[in-house]
Design an enzyme around this catalytic site. Sequence first.
Site, PDB file in Angstrom:
ATOM      1  N   SER A 145      34.021  39.861  42.361  1.00  0.00           N
ATOM      2  CA  SER A 145      34.512  41.251  42.360  1.00  0.00           C
ATOM      3  C   SER A 145      35.969  41.277  41.926  1.00  0.00           C
ATOM      4  O   SER A 145      36.715  40.323  42.185  1.00  0.00           O
ATOM      5  CB  SER A 145      34.395  41.825  43.774  1.00  0.00           C
ATOM      6  OG  SER A 145      35.046  43.079  43.839  1.00  0.00           O
ATOM      7  N   TYR A 159      36.134  41.296  52.775  1.00  0.00           N
ATOM      8  CA  TYR A 159      35.251  41.302  51.600  1.00  0.00           C
ATOM      9  C   TYR A 159      35.983  40.702  50.391  1.00  0.00           C
ATOM     10  O   TYR A 159      35.437  39.859  49.679  1.00  0.00           O
ATOM     11  CB  TYR A 159      34.819  42.744  51.309  1.00  0.00           C
ATOM     12  CG  TYR A 159      34.091  42.933  50.003  1.00  0.00           C
ATOM     13  CD1 TYR A 159      32.718  42.707  49.899  1.00  0.00           C
ATOM     14  CD2 TYR A 159      34.777  43.343  48.854  1.00  0.00           C
ATOM     15  CE1 TYR A 159      32.052  42.888  48.693  1.00  0.00           C
ATOM     16  CE2 TYR A 159      34.124  43.532  47.649  1.00  0.00           C
ATOM     17  CZ  TYR A 159      32.761  43.301  47.572  1.00  0.00           C
ATOM     18  OH  TYR A 159      32.103  43.473  46.367  1.00  0.00           O
TER      19      TYR A 159
END
Length: 250
Positions: A145, A159
């Site tokens: 990501s 995350y």
Amino acid sequence: MEDQKVAIITGGGRGIGAATAKLFSQNGYAVCINYKSDSEAATYLAKDITSQGGKCIVVQADVSQESDVLRLFDTVDKELGSLTVLVNNAGILQKQMRLEEMSADRINAILINNVTSYFLCSREAVKRMSKSYGGLGGAIINVSSGAARSGSPNEYIDYAASKGAIDTLTKGLSLEVAAEGIRVNCVRPGLIYTDMHADGGEPGRIERLKSKIPLQRGGLPEEVAEAIYWLASEKSTFSTGNYLDLTGGL
Ligand code: NAP
């Protein structure tokens, strides 16, 4: 006749994984759609793929659990044959908060689902693909990501850190297996329209942030799938240990 290529897409029932499973199938792969709990979405996708003449299987497995991962890969061995591509895509996001509010249970859940899972699936893929074990080589694509670079302050640094680990896994593993016929690369999507933002507690997050994206819009799962497919394909045979950012310039 050449054997059909085989791809496992973890978390393949919805979002980026579903778009990826569809694209691989359209390009002649037999596809394993893995999911954790949403059997309806995975089954619906499988019906769509088979109605177009594609070959696929659906396997429920929590890829954060070693026994489930072993069962997933054994099923693919038996039902689809020799593995060509692994797409490590399954992942979770939890509610936006600062570090002070995060419990150990939450942090551990993020790490086991987003990091341990990629390690376990990559391990099983290497055992099957590596020329040192008599395999034919292959490709692993990790879905990381843009958060690995931004750190996601005030939203979910747990995350973001899990995705930083995936970038490091990509680099290290790519060098470990490069001489054995396996390429390992990663895509780093930015803001992509999927259900994941609702899990973070803000379904409309992309609308709030899209004016900050140089291309002025969120991305589509299909746009990420194209990059994953390219990294698996014959068109990218000199690429390994690389990161492909799909962030609209953010
Ligand atoms: P999504 O729509 O929420 O889909 C997540 C998928 O992962 C679902 O199919 C889910 O299974 C599966 N999953 C989660 N934990 C699992 C586990 N332990 N075992 C097996 N499957 C599991 O999310 P998405 O946006 O497509 O995300 C796909 C990947 O892209 C993730 O790694 C995410 O971090 C990354 N990403 C997304 C964005 C974005 O903006 N959307 C941006 C950057 C990176 P069920 O269907 O059974 O629930």
